[in-house]
Design a protein around this motif. Structure first.
Motif, PDB file in Angstrom:
ATOM      1  N   ASP A  11      44.190  29.291  33.810  1.00 55.04           N
ATOM      2  CA  ASP A  11      43.422  28.117  33.179  1.00 55.04           C
ATOM      3  C   ASP A  11      42.396  28.869  34.476  1.00 55.04           C
ATOM      4  OD1 ASP A  11      44.772  28.163  36.048  1.00 55.04           O
ATOM      5  OD2 ASP A  11      45.199  26.236  35.656  1.00 55.04           O
ATOM      6  N   MET A  12      41.917  29.348  34.594  1.00 55.59           N
ATOM      7  CA  MET A  12      40.893  29.918  35.640  1.00 55.59           C
ATOM      8  C   MET A  12      39.611  30.106  34.808  1.00 55.59           C
ATOM      9  SD  MET A  12      40.549  31.074  39.504  1.00 55.59           S
ATOM     10  CE  MET A  12      41.294  30.181  39.955  1.00 55.59           C
ATOM     11  N   MET A  13      38.281  30.137  34.854  1.00 54.07           N
ATOM     12  CA  MET A  13      37.366  29.979  34.342  1.00 54.07           C
ATOM     13  C   MET A  13      36.487  31.025  35.230  1.00 54.07           C
ATOM     14  SD  MET A  13      34.244  29.898  33.280  1.00 54.07           S
ATOM     15  CE  MET A  13      33.546  28.974  32.771  1.00 54.07           C
ATOM     16  N   VAL A  14      35.542  31.961  35.680  1.00 53.73           N
ATOM     17  CA  VAL A  14      35.515  32.687  36.763  1.00 53.73           C
ATOM     18  C   VAL A  14      33.933  32.958  36.242  1.00 53.73           C
ATOM     19  CG1 VAL A  14      34.934  34.400  38.358  1.00 53.73           C
ATOM     20  CG2 VAL A  14      37.139  33.059  38.064  1.00 53.73           C
ATOM     21  N   LEU A  15      32.795  32.604  37.334  1.00 59.80           N
ATOM     22  CA  LEU A  15      31.871  33.834  37.058  1.00 59.80           C
ATOM     23  C   LEU A  15      31.361  34.438  37.311  1.00 59.80           C
ATOM     24  CD1 LEU A  15      29.626  30.299  35.635  1.00 59.80           C
ATOM     25  CD2 LEU A  15      30.790  31.278  34.588  1.00 59.80           C
ATOM     26  N   ASP A  16      30.783  35.626  37.436  1.00 58.69           N
ATOM     27  CA  ASP A  16      30.937  36.581  37.515  1.00 58.69           C
ATOM     28  C   ASP A  16      29.010  37.348  38.332  1.00 58.69           C
ATOM     29  OD1 ASP A  16      30.333  38.826  39.095  1.00 58.69           O
ATOM     30  OD2 ASP A  16      31.772  40.387  37.769  1.00 58.69           O
ATOM     31  N   LEU A  17      28.210  36.784  38.965  1.00 58.97           N
ATOM     32  CA  LEU A  17      27.113  36.878  38.232  1.00 58.97           C
ATOM     33  C   LEU A  17      26.335  38.538  39.840  1.00 58.97           C
ATOM     34  CD1 LEU A  17      27.015  34.059  38.085  1.00 58.97           C
ATOM     35  CD2 LEU A  17      24.929  33.645  38.470  1.00 58.97           C
ATOM     36  N   SER A  18      27.688  38.824  39.846  1.00 57.03           N
ATOM     37  CA  SER A  18      27.171  40.275  41.240  1.00 57.03           C
ATOM     38  C   SER A  18      26.659  41.363  40.788  1.00 57.03           C
ATOM     39  CB  SER A  18      28.550  40.457  41.345  1.00 57.03           C
ATOM     40  OG  SER A  18      28.995  41.408  40.168  1.00 57.03           O
ATOM     41  N   TYR A  19      25.415  41.309  41.327  1.00 54.05           N
ATOM     42  CA  TYR A  19      24.359  42.386  40.990  1.00 54.05           C
ATOM     43  C   TYR A  19      24.175  43.799  41.501  1.00 54.05           C
ATOM     44  CZ  TYR A  19      19.876  43.219  39.724  1.00 54.05           C
ATOM     45  OH  TYR A  19      18.037  44.225  39.268  1.00 54.05           O
ATOM     46  N   ALA A  20      24.130  44.784  41.693  1.00 54.83           N
ATOM     47  CA  ALA A  20      23.988  45.513  42.556  1.00 54.83           C
ATOM     48  C   ALA A  20      24.187  45.345  43.283  1.00 54.83           C
ATOM     49  CB  ALA A  20      22.623  45.581  42.229  1.00 54.83           C
ATOM     50  N   ASN A  21      25.723  45.182  43.534  1.00 45.83           N
ATOM     51  CA  ASN A  21      27.437  45.373  44.537  1.00 45.83           C
ATOM     52  C   ASN A  21      28.173  45.354  44.161  1.00 45.83           C
ATOM     53  OD1 ASN A  21      28.151  43.928  46.461  1.00 45.83           O
ATOM     54  ND2 ASN A  21      26.786  43.230  47.640  1.00 45.83           N
ATOM     55  N   PHE A  22      29.148  46.280  44.789  1.00 50.00           N
ATOM     56  CA  PHE A  22      30.181  46.631  44.135  1.00 50.00           C
ATOM     57  C   PHE A  22      31.059  45.051  44.081  1.00 50.00           C
ATOM     58  CE2 PHE A  22      29.545  50.881  41.945  1.00 50.00           C
ATOM     59  CZ  PHE A  22      29.232  50.741  40.746  1.00 50.00           C
ATOM     60  N   SER A  23      30.647  45.143  45.536  1.00 51.53           N
ATOM     61  CA  SER A  23      31.862  43.940  46.137  1.00 51.53           C
ATOM     62  C   SER A  23      32.205  42.493  44.876  1.00 51.53           C
ATOM     63  CB  SER A  23      32.015  43.036  47.179  1.00 51.53           C
ATOM     64  OG  SER A  23      31.193  44.452  48.655  1.00 51.53           O
ATOM     65  N   GLY A  24      31.542  42.142  44.437  1.00 57.22           N
ATOM     66  CA  GLY A  24      31.189  40.960  44.038  1.00 57.22           C
ATOM     67  C   GLY A  24      32.137  41.708  42.461  1.00 57.22           C
ATOM     68  N   ASN A  25      31.753  42.751  42.419  1.00 57.62           N
ATOM     69  CA  ASN A  25      32.757  43.293  40.760  1.00 57.62           C
ATOM     70  C   ASN A  25      34.238  43.349  40.601  1.00 57.62           C
ATOM     71  OD1 ASN A  25      29.865  43.198  38.893  1.00 57.62           O
ATOM     72  ND2 ASN A  25      29.445  45.323  40.289  1.00 57.62           N
ATOM     73  N   ILE A  26      34.350  43.705  42.438  1.00 58.85           N
ATOM     74  CA  ILE A  26      35.360  44.099  42.478  1.00 58.85           C
ATOM     75  C   ILE A  26      36.321  43.000  42.745  1.00 58.85           C
ATOM     76  CG2 ILE A  26      37.396  45.329  43.997  1.00 58.85           C
ATOM     77  CD1 ILE A  26      34.708  47.196  44.606  1.00 58.85           C
ATOM     78  N   ALA A  86      35.823  39.777  41.235  1.00 59.39           N
ATOM     79  CA  ALA A  86      35.890  38.893  40.205  1.00 59.39           C
ATOM     80  C   ALA A  86      37.196  39.659  39.252  1.00 59.39           C
ATOM     81  CB  ALA A  86      34.856  39.396  38.446  1.00 59.39           C
ATOM     82  N   SER A  87      37.215  41.056  39.950  1.00 61.14           N
ATOM     83  CA  SER A  87      38.838  42.142  38.348  1.00 61.14           C
ATOM     84  C   SER A  87      39.847  42.074  39.267  1.00 61.14           C
ATOM     85  CB  SER A  87      38.505  43.482  39.408  1.00 61.14           C
ATOM     86  OG  SER A  87      37.505  44.125  37.987  1.00 61.14           O
ATOM     87  N   PHE A  88      40.083  41.328  40.486  1.00 59.93           N
ATOM     88  CA  PHE A  88      41.466  40.947  40.782  1.00 59.93           C
ATOM     89  C   PHE A  88      42.042  39.545  40.270  1.00 59.93           C
ATOM     90  CE2 PHE A  88      40.168  42.861  45.837  1.00 59.93           C
ATOM     91  CZ  PHE A  88      41.118  43.559  45.888  1.00 59.93           C
ATOM     92  N   PHE A  89      40.258  38.314  39.846  1.00 63.01           N
ATOM     93  CA  PHE A  89      40.576  37.101  39.325  1.00 63.01           C
ATOM     94  C   PHE A  89      41.347  37.270  37.505  1.00 63.01           C
ATOM     95  CE2 PHE A  89      37.981  35.301  42.877  1.00 63.01           C
ATOM     96  CZ  PHE A  89      38.673  34.195  42.422  1.00 63.01           C
ATOM     97  N   ALA A  90      40.673  38.518  37.328  1.00 62.77           N
ATOM     98  CA  ALA A  90      40.581  38.991  36.418  1.00 62.77           C
ATOM     99  C   ALA A  90      41.840  39.863  35.394  1.00 62.77           C
ATOM    100  CB  ALA A  90      39.576  40.348  35.397  1.00 62.77           C
ATOM    101  N   GLU A  91      42.947  40.466  36.709  1.00 64.56           N
ATOM    102  CA  GLU A  91      43.877  40.881  36.750  1.00 64.56           C
ATOM    103  C   GLU A  91      44.455  40.385  36.149  1.00 64.56           C
ATOM    104  OE1 GLU A  91      43.508  45.240  38.223  1.00 64.56           O
ATOM    105  OE2 GLU A  91      44.475  43.752  39.904  1.00 64.56           O
ATOM    106  N   SER A  92      44.412  38.746  36.698  1.00 66.06           N
ATOM    107  CA  SER A  92      45.337  38.177  37.056  1.00 66.06           C
ATOM    108  C   SER A  92      45.486  36.625  35.728  1.00 66.06           C
ATOM    109  CB  SER A  92      45.778  37.487  38.137  1.00 66.06           C
ATOM    110  OG  SER A  92      46.477  37.578  39.401  1.00 66.06           O
ATOM    111  N   GLY A  93      44.475  37.354  34.811  1.00 61.35           N
ATOM    112  CA  GLY A  93      44.238  36.561  33.414  1.00 61.35           C
ATOM    113  C   GLY A  93      43.107  35.673  33.601  1.00 61.35           C
ATOM    114  N   ALA A  94      42.724  35.197  34.645  1.00 57.22           N
ATOM    115  CA  ALA A  94      41.739  34.697  34.775  1.00 57.22           C
ATOM    116  C   ALA A  94      39.986  34.518  33.309  1.00 57.22           C
ATOM    117  CB  ALA A  94      40.933  34.255  36.158  1.00 57.22           C
ATOM    118  N   GLU A  95      39.742  33.752  33.061  1.00 54.54           N
ATOM    119  CA  GLU A  95      38.976  34.256  32.034  1.00 54.54           C
ATOM    120  C   GLU A  95      37.199  34.261  32.826  1.00 54.54           C
ATOM    121  OE1 GLU A  95      36.588  33.049  27.892  1.00 54.54           O
ATOM    122  OE2 GLU A  95      36.755  31.315  29.718  1.00 54.54           O
TER     123      GLU A  95
END
Length: 423
Positions: free
Chosen positions: A13-28, A30-39
């Motif tokens: 039921d969660m929506m997440v915006l991933d604006l990470s840029y040139a930074n794997f910290s943000g990408n990773i 967002a991946s934690f949220f994505a693996e648990s079903g967030a859009e």
């Protein structure tokens, strides 16, 4: 092995915006949220996120670096050019619907565009705004260094970690220089802190309806890996120096070379040490090194002497022989009350390739194989096993703007930038 078939997703039921840029910290993160079903909607400029091309040895699949491909799992990829007012308005539309926003821009940059935390919380008071930068947002140094790009190396240097890794100080130069950790750990340590902070903020929001800002500095996150050496230095009045392959809190506790590979041997308690010495036929060492305080000292030569004795004994055996010796003893010890006979721990050092081939990890489902029409079959790690809401990898999506049509239609955005639907 736990399967995800028929089971719910914890964050669906969660929506997440991933604006990470040139930074794997943000990408990773967002991946934690994505693996648990967030859009999770990954937002990139028209030319794409520079993180796309960073990859060990330049390894890539169809011009996409393997690290970026891994962190694209379960995400929708959308192009928004935030230098244009119309796409900043599109971001505001998304932000009013979002539960979490993740960004890695320099402090103040999003504010200058009119889409920083202060502006977006007016549109969505429940927004959880995660900002990841090298030094954080609210200090003089954070502002002074705002234009400096994020790098794992500078985070290691600033956190104190690099000062603790490397060979012994009395080793000839340049071999006694500080050594960086062998992988880009700042991306993961920052991401763990950011994801945990975001989830804690989510619990608070469900109680109060209020969002908040989660300010993550990569050096802060790395400093947590340094652990207690700073406190030791403060209390003991001596700095903790580099110990090379030795350990400054336990002994023996390290990697030792056997005939055909390397073995890790860990002795946490005094009885574990006594057991290890008996197994290795080093009975005479029991009396001289009876307690942990006897074995651990700031006299490096003394610590090396004991480790050399262990290394000499281990080098006479293959790994299988060492493992059999320790395993048979440990089984007997584990059956005794209070494990009074000691329970030293050993395991083989595996290469990444051997980890993938290890049956235990296959049975646990620690790696997921995902097939993509462009990238082929990609193997990804999946950490954590939740019995009710297991983590899962549903797809890979790494084409720039691949999901523009789908997301623009779903959220009523103004279509300025062409893109293909994920389908």
């Amino acid at each position: 092995m736990m399967t995800s078939e028929g089971k719910p997703e914890a964050l669906d039921d969660m929506m997440v915006l991933d604006l990470s840029y040139a930074n794997f910290s943000g990408n990773i993160t967002a991946s934690f949220f994505a693996e648990s079903g967030a859009e999770v909607i990954k937002i990139e400029p028209p030319e794409g996120d520079p993180s796309r091309i960073i990859s060990p040895y330049g390894a890539n699949v169809k011009d996409v670096g393997i690290p970026y491909l891994m962190e694209s799992r379960n995400k929708r990829h959308v192009v928004l050019d935030l230098s244009k007012p119309e796409d900043r308005e599109n971001l505001k539309i998304l932000a009013t619907r979002a539960d979490v926003l993740i960004e890695t821009f320099a402090p103040g940059e999003m504010d200058d565009w009119g889409i920083g935390y202060r502006q977006l919380r007016e549109l969505n008071p429940g927004l959880i705004y995660i900002a990841i930068t090298p030094y954080g947002h609210y200090t003089a140094k954070g502002k002074e260094m705002a234009g400096m790009p994020w790098t794992d190396l500078t985070s290691q240097a600033e956190s104190g970690l690099a000062a603790l890794i490397g060979d012994l100080p009395n080793t000839p130069e340049p071999y006694n220089w500080p050594t960086r950790a062998g992988f880009y750990a700042a991306g993961y340590t920052s991401a763990v802190g950011a994801a945990c902070g975001g989830l804690v903020a989510s619990f608070f929001k469900r109680r109060t309806g209020e969002g908040q800002m989660v300010d993550i500095a990569s050096a802060d996150a790395y400093a947590s890996c340094v652990g207690f050496p700073p406190t030791i230095g403060y209390v003991w009045k001596k700095p903790r120096f580099r110990y090379g392959t030795l350990d400054y809190g336990l002994c023996p506790y390290g990697f030792f070379k056997c005939k055909d590979s390397y073995v890790a041997i860990a002795c946490f308690r005094d009885q574990d040490f006594r057991a290890a010495m008996r197994i290795l036929g080093k009975w005479k060492l029991e009396g001289e090194w009876k307690t942990l305080l006897d074995r651990i000292t700031d006299d490096i030569d003394k610590v090396k002497e004991l480790n050399n004795e262990v290394e000499d004994a281990v080098g006479k055996y293959t790994y299988d022989e060492i493992n059999e010796k320790f395993s048979s003893f440990s089984v007997k010890s584990a059956r005794s009350k209070w494990r009074g006979g000691g329970l030293p721990v050993t395991t083989k050092m595996l290469t990444p390739k051997e980890v993938l081939q290890e049956k235990h990890w296959q049975v646990r489902g620690s790696f997921a194989k995902v097939e993509h029409p462009t990238y082929g079959i990609v193997t990804l790690p999946v950490t954590g096993k939740l019995s009710k809401t297991p983590l899962r990898v549903k797809w890979l999506s790494a084409e720039i703007g691949e999901d523009n049509e789908y997301i623009f239609k779903k959220y009523g955005l103004v279509k300025n930038t062409p893109g293909e639907s994920h389908g």
